[in-house]
Motif scaffolding. Structure first.
Motif, short mmCIF file in Angstrom:
data_model
loop_
_atom_site.label_atom_id
_atom_site.label_comp_id
_atom_site.label_asym_id
_atom_site.label_seq_id
_atom_site.Cartn_x
_atom_site.Cartn_y
_atom_site.Cartn_z
N THR A 27 0.82 -1.07 -0.15
CA THR A 27 0.02 -0.04 -0.03
C THR A 27 0.99 1.19 0.04
OG1 THR A 27 -0.09 -0.29 2.39
CG2 THR A 27 -2.08 -0.87 1.24
N VAL A 28 0.23 2.37 -0.38
CA VAL A 28 1.21 3.53 -0.66
C VAL A 28 1.71 4.04 0.96
CG1 VAL A 28 1.02 5.83 -1.31
CG2 VAL A 28 -0.15 4.08 -2.58
N GLN A 29 2.83 4.35 1.08
CA GLN A 29 3.22 4.69 2.27
C GLN A 29 4.14 6.09 1.87
OE1 GLN A 29 5.38 1.54 4.05
NE2 GLN A 29 3.54 0.76 5.21
N LYS A 30 3.66 7.32 2.23
CA LYS A 30 4.31 8.28 1.93
C LYS A 30 5.29 8.90 3.26
CE LYS A 30 1.62 10.11 -1.79
NZ LYS A 30 0.68 11.06 -2.26
N SER A 31 6.44 9.27 2.71
CA SER A 31 7.36 9.92 3.83
C SER A 31 8.17 11.03 2.95
CB SER A 31 8.20 8.55 4.55
OG SER A 31 8.74 8.04 3.42
N ALA A 32 9.01 11.67 4.08
CA ALA A 32 9.92 12.74 3.22
C ALA A 32 11.05 11.76 2.64
CB ALA A 32 10.40 13.64 4.42
N LEU A 33 11.43 12.08 1.50
CA LEU A 33 12.54 11.23 0.70
C LEU A 33 13.55 12.28 0.21
CD1 LEU A 33 9.97 9.05 -1.23
CD2 LEU A 33 11.17 8.22 0.71
N HIS A 34 14.60 11.53 0.26
CA HIS A 34 15.90 12.12 -0.51
C HIS A 34 15.94 11.66 -1.97
CE1 HIS A 34 18.40 14.10 2.84
NE2 HIS A 34 17.74 13.05 3.66
N MET A 35 15.80 12.35 -2.97
CA MET A 35 15.42 12.02 -4.53
C MET A 35 16.77 11.36 -4.82
SD MET A 35 13.75 11.35 -6.69
CE MET A 35 12.06 12.39 -6.37
N ASN A 36 17.80 11.96 -4.24
CA ASN A 36 18.99 11.33 -4.67
C ASN A 36 19.44 10.00 -4.25
OD1 ASN A 36 19.88 13.68 -5.97
ND2 ASN A 36 21.11 14.73 -4.50
N GLU A 37 18.86 9.60 -3.25
CA GLU A 37 19.08 8.26 -2.49
C GLU A 37 18.33 7.28 -3.35
OE1 GLU A 37 18.96 8.62 1.67
OE2 GLU A 37 17.46 7.01 1.79
N LEU A 38 16.94 7.85 -3.84
CA LEU A 38 16.12 6.83 -4.64
C LEU A 38 16.90 6.79 -6.04
CD1 LEU A 38 14.00 7.67 -2.35
CD2 LEU A 38 12.17 7.99 -4.30
N ILE A 39 17.49 7.63 -6.64
CA ILE A 39 18.35 7.64 -7.67
C ILE A 39 19.37 6.51 -7.55
CG2 ILE A 39 19.55 8.70 -9.54
CD1 ILE A 39 17.90 11.14 -8.98
N HIS A 40 20.18 6.68 -6.46
CA HIS A 40 21.23 5.68 -6.41
C HIS A 40 20.75 4.41 -6.06
CE1 HIS A 40 24.65 8.13 -6.23
NE2 HIS A 40 24.11 9.13 -5.35
N GLU A 41 19.46 4.12 -5.64
CA GLU A 41 19.18 2.85 -5.24
C GLU A 41 18.63 2.10 -6.52
OE1 GLU A 41 17.58 3.57 -0.86
OE2 GLU A 41 16.03 3.25 -2.46
N VAL A 42 18.28 2.93 -7.45
CA VAL A 42 17.72 2.50 -8.63
C VAL A 42 18.90 2.15 -9.63
CG1 VAL A 42 16.50 2.97 -10.79
CG2 VAL A 42 15.48 3.72 -8.73
N ILE A 43 19.92 3.11 -9.63
CA ILE A 43 21.15 2.79 -10.18
C ILE A 43 21.86 1.45 -10.02
CG2 ILE A 43 23.49 3.49 -10.76
CD1 ILE A 43 22.45 6.43 -10.53
N ALA A 44 21.73 1.25 -8.49
CA ALA A 44 22.46 0.02 -8.08
C ALA A 44 21.72 -1.33 -8.55
CB ALA A 44 22.34 -0.09 -6.58
N LEU A 45 20.44 -1.09 -8.59
CA LEU A 45 19.66 -2.20 -9.46
C LEU A 45 19.78 -2.46 -10.88
CD1 LEU A 45 16.03 -1.87 -7.77
CD2 LEU A 45 17.61 -3.71 -7.61
N MET A 46 20.14 -1.46 -11.57
CA MET A 46 20.26 -1.24 -13.06
C MET A 46 21.52 -1.55 -13.44
SD MET A 46 17.32 -1.29 -14.10
CE MET A 46 17.78 -0.99 -15.85
N ASN A 47 22.63 -1.36 -12.46
CA ASN A 47 24.37 -1.37 -12.95
C ASN A 47 24.67 -2.71 -14.14
OD1 ASN A 47 25.81 0.69 -12.11
ND2 ASN A 47 25.77 -0.22 -9.90
#
Ligand code: ADP
Length: 391
Positions: A233-253
């Motif tokens: 379910t949707v869970q909203k919180s304050a997020l660091h956008m760069n952190e999200l980008i890094h996590e996606v990069i880690a998955l896509m390497n």
């Protein structure tokens, strides 16, 4: 042949109408006679004619005019008690019968107009009821369609996530493998430090520390994968956008390397936080990155470069751009790009961008695409910064 019942009904109705006409004219005669010589002879006959026409129609009205004219002639035109046909009598009777005919005609017209009005009103009522019923069923139908659409969209969001996951299986294996390999080698080293005589406890402690760090890294990767593949379910919180980008990069390497795509990042360091659902926003970035890689699949004459940028724009927005140098948007008109099921790929589903836009808009943001001046396309999304986050 006409139904005998209908014929009988008609005869009965005609008898009733003509009966009313005859009775009302006869009553007019009786009352007028009883009031003689104080009243004019004609007004009550007029009344009888109006009543007869109103209830019986024009035929009955004419009958009443004729009957009243005969009675007037017989009882009121001298010599009375006989039918006079001399010119003076005829003139007198004409003075009565012509206006009487006119009145009868007016009454009939009036009655017709009233009937037409009533019919029109009834028809209008029926139409209004029909239209109301139609509108109600249209509203119900639209509601059903909307519900079905939302359900399909939710299911497809889940499906695309799961599909992206299967594509990323190699990437995941690699991600988990790295810390596991590090754990094994560090464990080996640790065993060797402990086997020394005397054992090197300092180095052994360091190795155990590394093992714990690597173990945590592996468990983080697994957690991320689970979050992505689960229908949460949707869970909203304050997020660091760069952190999200890094996590996606880690998955896509691994995927990037496999497709010979060089990744360049240009992430603003002091980016304000955004408020949103981590998994959903990661899914958007992931979709855009996967699309960018696919758009560059056929490129052979230039380097395949992907640029991920984050920046603060205006007073209250964080913007992320995914820029590729692929096939560009010529084959996919911008007005259709974000429509559900629009795809130019042989095995495409055409839901990625539509879902991504829904996600971004549900976060109060905007997702759009532009063509690059040289090659390829850039997909941008902008989100409002979280309340109280402006650093
Ligand atoms: P799918 O990837 O299944 O086709 P999407 O909704 O993600 O579905 O994309 C829809 C279409 O938009 C794609 O088929 C492609 O034509 C176009 N598109 C998406 N991203 C890009 C891009 N980076 N460059 C060029 N075209 C793109």
């Amino acid at each position: 042949m006409e139904n005998p019942n209908t014929v009988r009904d008609r005869v009965a109705l005609a008898a009733l109408k003509y009966g009313i006409a005859a009775i009302s004219v006869a009553l007019a005669l009786l009352i007028t006679q009883s009031l003689q010589p104080t009243v004019f002879p004609t007004p009550l006959f007029f009344a009888a004619i109006v009543i007869s026409t109103w209830f019986g129609g024009i035929g009955t009205g004419l009958f009443a005019v004729l009957f009243a004219t005969l009675l007037l002639d017989y009882y009121f035109v001298s010599p009375t008690r006989t039918f006079s046909i001399h010119p003076a009598a005829l003139l007198y009777l004409a003075q009565f019968s012509l206006p009487a005919l006119l009145s009868s005609w007016f009454v009939k017209k009036r009655k017709d107009a009233e009937r037409a009005l009533k019919e029109a009103r009834d028809q209008l009522d029926v139409k209004v009821q029909q239209r109301t019923a139609e509108l109600q069923s249209e509203i119900a139908e639209r509601k059903r369609a909307e519900e079905a659409f939302h359900k399909t969209q939710a299911d497809l969001a889940h499906l695309t996530r799961v599909m992206t996951m299967s594509e990323l299986a190699t990437s995941i294996a690699h991600e988990v493998n790295q810390p596991l390999a590090a754990i094994v080698t560090t464990g080996d080293a640790c065993a060797r430090w402990l086997a020394l005589d005397p054992p090197n406890l300092g180095r052994a402690r360091e190795s155990v520390g590394r093992i714990i760090t690597e173990g945590n890294r592996a468990s983080e990767v697994v957690k991320r994968i689970r979050a992505l593949s689960k229908k949460t379910t949707v869970q909203k919180s304050a997020l660091h956008m760069n952190e999200l980008i890094h996590e996606v990069i880690a998955l896509m390497n691994v995927e990037l390397a496999k497709n010979q795509v060089r990744l360049r990042t240009d992430l603003e360091s002091e980016l304000p936080l955004v408020y949103g659902d981590r998994v959903q926003l990661q899914q958007v970035i992931l979709n855009l990155v996967v699309n960018a890689i696919e758009a560059m699949n056929e490129i052979r004459d230039r380097g395949r470069e992907l640029v991920l940028r984050s920046e603060k724009v205006g007073p209250d927005r964080v913007q992320v751009s995914v820029r590729d140098c692929g096939c560009g948007l010529e084959a996919s008109p911008v007005e259709h790009l974000f429509e559900a099921f629009f795809t130019t790929k042989p095995g495409g589903i055409g839901m990625g961008l539509s879902i991504s836009r829904t996600i971004i808009e549900s976060h109060g943001g905007r997702l759009w695409a532009t063509s690059n001046p040289d090659h390829g396309a850039t997909f941008h999304f902008a989100l409002p910064i979280a309340d109280g986050s402006d650093s």
